[in-house]
Scaffold this active site. Structure first.
Site, PDB file in Angstrom:
ATOM      1  N   GLU A   1       0.805  -1.216   0.000  1.00 23.33           N
ATOM      2  CA  GLU A   1       0.000   0.000   0.000  1.00 23.33           C
ATOM      3  C   GLU A   1       0.840   1.269   0.000  1.00 23.33           C
ATOM      4  O   GLU A   1       0.317   2.372  -0.208  1.00 23.33           O
ATOM      5  CB  GLU A   1      -0.938  -0.009   1.215  1.00 23.33           C
ATOM      6  CG  GLU A   1      -2.049  -1.056   1.092  1.00 23.33           C
ATOM      7  CD  GLU A   1      -2.920  -1.137   2.327  1.00 23.33           C
ATOM      8  OE1 GLU A   1      -2.463  -0.700   3.393  1.00 23.33           O
ATOM      9  OE2 GLU A   1      -4.042  -1.651   2.224  1.00 23.33           O
TER      10      GLU A   1
ATOM     11  N   GLU B   1       7.058 -21.789   8.349  1.00 28.40           N
ATOM     12  CA  GLU B   1       7.434 -20.891   9.438  1.00 28.40           C
ATOM     13  C   GLU B   1       8.480 -21.504  10.352  1.00 28.40           C
ATOM     14  O   GLU B   1       9.117 -20.798  11.144  1.00 28.40           O
ATOM     15  CB  GLU B   1       6.207 -20.489  10.246  1.00 28.40           C
ATOM     16  CG  GLU B   1       5.618 -21.593  11.110  1.00 28.40           C
ATOM     17  CD  GLU B   1       4.501 -21.059  11.997  1.00 28.40           C
ATOM     18  OE1 GLU B   1       4.678 -21.132  13.230  1.00 28.40           O
ATOM     19  OE2 GLU B   1       3.492 -20.572  11.474  1.00 28.40           O
TER      20      GLU B   1
END
Length: 627
Positions: free
Chosen positions: A432, A463
């Site tokens: 963004e 992860e």
């Protein structure tokens, strides 16, 4: 009269250009004035069944009035059989409307119709279209109607000098130099960021699944790297320019003698959107063809289809011309040694008590039995606890913002690293920044365990790989100028700690954002800052997409928003560097200019248009004119 009958009575000339990326249709009147424009999906004749071709034409026809004549230029239309197939499908959609079918090269060449130089009037000179977009091709027509084509074989067999070839050569080059020199290049770093991949090995799976347009999209990174004097990118583009110039000269030789004046027309996104590259092609072409007249295509190539429709319509005997349609011509250093201790380091990070993210919330023990209204109220009450917890950490948040600003001021970058929800939120915040603050996409980057696929689905075990986190940072070329924010709700995600460890070894600023205040971190591993707000357990035990996710989004909002404020990208509370890429944002840009300068709407928009819809220079322009 019904709306359908009104549409059928409208008439006009319909030009359609179908390519591998999109299809564009223009309806114009006989004088060339645009009446209506629509866009549809990609359509390469070679890739469509008859049923799919019919559906494509019906989609276009449903949005437009019935025309008086049609011309269709379609990628993949190479033979008279292909043209006949297009005309049959068009006849089923538009009935008896005269239709001229050709390829998208002829429509592009027709868009440049008209003598290129006044001295050439009235005798036309040969023209050669040089197309370089996702694919590439050269297509020419002599004054006597003869045509010639060089290239156009598609990305497997040809497309020299195209966006696809540039992207593919970049992929091959970065892995070649990694193997030869043991270093991962700056161009390689750009490609990993663009593809949201973590390390060179990830390119193998990506390349196996990537389409032509996916690889061609990497050309933008090659041009950006060349602008920074990257030697690999410069070499790739030098080769691409030579390929295009040689192919264009070869096409011209099939139409005219070497001493003949020939107009070469540059078209396609690579040549039109990269003027420096186009200039290089022009220089090389004039060396190969001294009497070359080189010009860019100055209007959309679909206008060539409109012109073909006009020519097809004004002829005295449309049926005769239609019957003759089939006679027309067509035509970095290896980082493994630095990463071996990443997994061991993670094991040293302890928690003195169970992480709150794993505790059961006493206020939601009967969540499955609560009436819906009470459950909603409970969730909102839990979220209402977050601001107070973040305010308690205001001093640490401020230090983190200052750390990020210092990186930006030193020419560094901000990296977010996380797994699952944490990683996705980092990618979201990074994505963004360019539209909001007109920042380059490499300034703020998100890295997620498992890479691109993990953005929309779980990647098992990703992860837990600390070494992968370290490699991801190494292959992005993190330096002491950068800041790396590791996001891990429990504070113990191995991928995140591997990344933080590698960043620390490289001298970068490091921040751990977690929601576990019970962490015990050895001094040697401790990041520059640890931010661990006490938001308490989740309403749904262990579901850190809830309060932890909300709190993470709030903190990341603060990081980038206030860092950009400090970097001068905000005036008052106005995002003056917003990228005005749609109607809503252009309206907002105009309002900002009016508020900052006192200009009326017309003057504000005029200044913005002259300044490529950038608010700051538009304001400066208006203020200069006022004085």
């Amino acid at each position: 009269m019904t709306d359908g009958l009104q549409r059928r009575a409208a008439g006009g000339l319909l030009g359609i250009e179908c390519g591998g990326t999109k299809s564009t249709a223009l309806l114009a009147d006989a004088g060339g004035w645009l009446l209506q424009r629509i866009q549809a999906g990609p359509a390469n004749l070679r890739l469509l069944t008859d049923a799919q071709l019919l559906r494509h034409f019906r989609t276009i026809a449903s949005a437009l009035p019935r025309p008086d004549a049609i011309a269709i230029g379609m990628a993949g239309a190479r033979t008279e059989v292909d043209r006949a197939r297009i005309c049959r499908a068009a006849a089923r959609v538009w009935g008896e409307v005269p239709c001229y079918a050709t390829n998208d090269l002829e429509t592009a060449l027709m868009a440049a119709a008209g003598p290129p130089v006044a001295a050439d009037r009235p005798a036309a000179i040969p023209r050669v279209l040089i197309l370089s977009g996702t694919g590439s091709c050269c297509f020419g027509r002599a004054a006597d109607g003869r045509t010639a084509k060089v290239g156009g074989w598609g990305h497997i067999l040809g497309d020299k000098g195209s966006g696809f070839e540039i992207g593919l050569r970049a992929l091959k080059a970065v892995v070649y130099y990694l193997d030869r020199d043991g270093e991962w290049s700056a161009l390689g770093q750009r490609i990993l960021r663009k593809l949201q991949l973590n390390e060179p090995n990830d390119l193998i799976n990506w390349a196996q699944q990537a389409g032509k347009t996916d690889i061609a999209a990497l050309a933008v990174e090659v041009f950006a790297a060349r602008a920074r004097r990257d030697p690999i990118a410069s070499d790739i583009l030098e080769g691409a320019a030579h390929s295009l110039a040689k192919d264009a000269a070869a096409c011209a030789r099939r139409l005219a003698g070497q001493g003949t004046r020939v107009q070469f027309i540059l078209s396609g996104s690579v040549l039109i959107q990269q003027p420096r590259f186009a200039d290089k092609v022009t220089v090389l072409l004039k060396q190969l063809w001294p009497r070359a007249v080189v010009t860019p295509l100055r209007r959309e190539s679909v206008w060539g289809a409109v012109e073909l429709a006009r020519q097809f319509n004004v002829a005295a005997d449309v049926r005769r011309l239609s019957s003759k349609r089939a006679t027309r011509s067509s035509a970095g250093r290896r980082s493994q040694s630095l990463l071996t201790s990443a997994a061991t380091d993670v094991e040293l990070v302890r928690t003195l008590a169970l992480s709150p993210t794993e505790e059961r919330n006493p206020r939601s023990m009967t969540l499955d039995k609560l009436p819906l209204g009470e459950a909603i109220a409970l969730m909102l009450r839990e979220d209402a606890r977050i601001p107070a917890a973040l305010l308690a950490e205001r001093a640490t948040i401020e230090r983190a913002v200052r750390l990020i600003v210092r990186s930006f001021q030193r020419g560094g970058r901000l990296f977010y690293v996380g797994a699952g929800t944490s990683g996705r939120l980092g990618v979201l915040d990074a994505s963004e920044c360019p539209p909001t603050f007109r920042t380059p996409p490499e300034l703020v980057q998100g890295i997620i365990a498992g890479g691109q696929r993990a953005i929309w689905e779980a990647v098992e075990g990703a992860e837990d790989d600390a070494d992968a986190g370290a490699r991801a940072l190494a292959h992005r070329g993190v330096t002491r100028r950068d800041t790396v924010v590791g996001i891990a709700a429990s504070g113990r995600t191995p991928f995140v700690w591997g990344a933080l460890g590698e960043a620390k070894r490289r001298g970068a600023g490091t921040v751990l954002l977690c929601f576990n205040p019970h962490l015990k971190i050895p001094r040697a591993l401790r990041p520059t800052l640890v931010l661990a707000p006490k938001i308490g357990p989740e309403i749904l035990t262990g579901s850190t997409r809830l309060k932890a996710g909300t709190a993470t989004k709030l903190v990341l909002n603060i990081f980038t928003t206030l860092a950009m404020v400090r970097m001068g990208k905000v005036l008052g509370n106005l995002m003056i560097d917003v990228k005005a890429s749609n109607v809503k944002l252009r309206d907002r840009a105009a309002r900002m200019v009016r508020e900052l300068t006192g200009a009326d709407d017309a003057a504000a928009r005029a200044a913005l248009e002259r300044c490529a819809w950038q608010v700051r220079p538009a304001c400066a322009r208006l203020k200069r004119s006022a004085t």
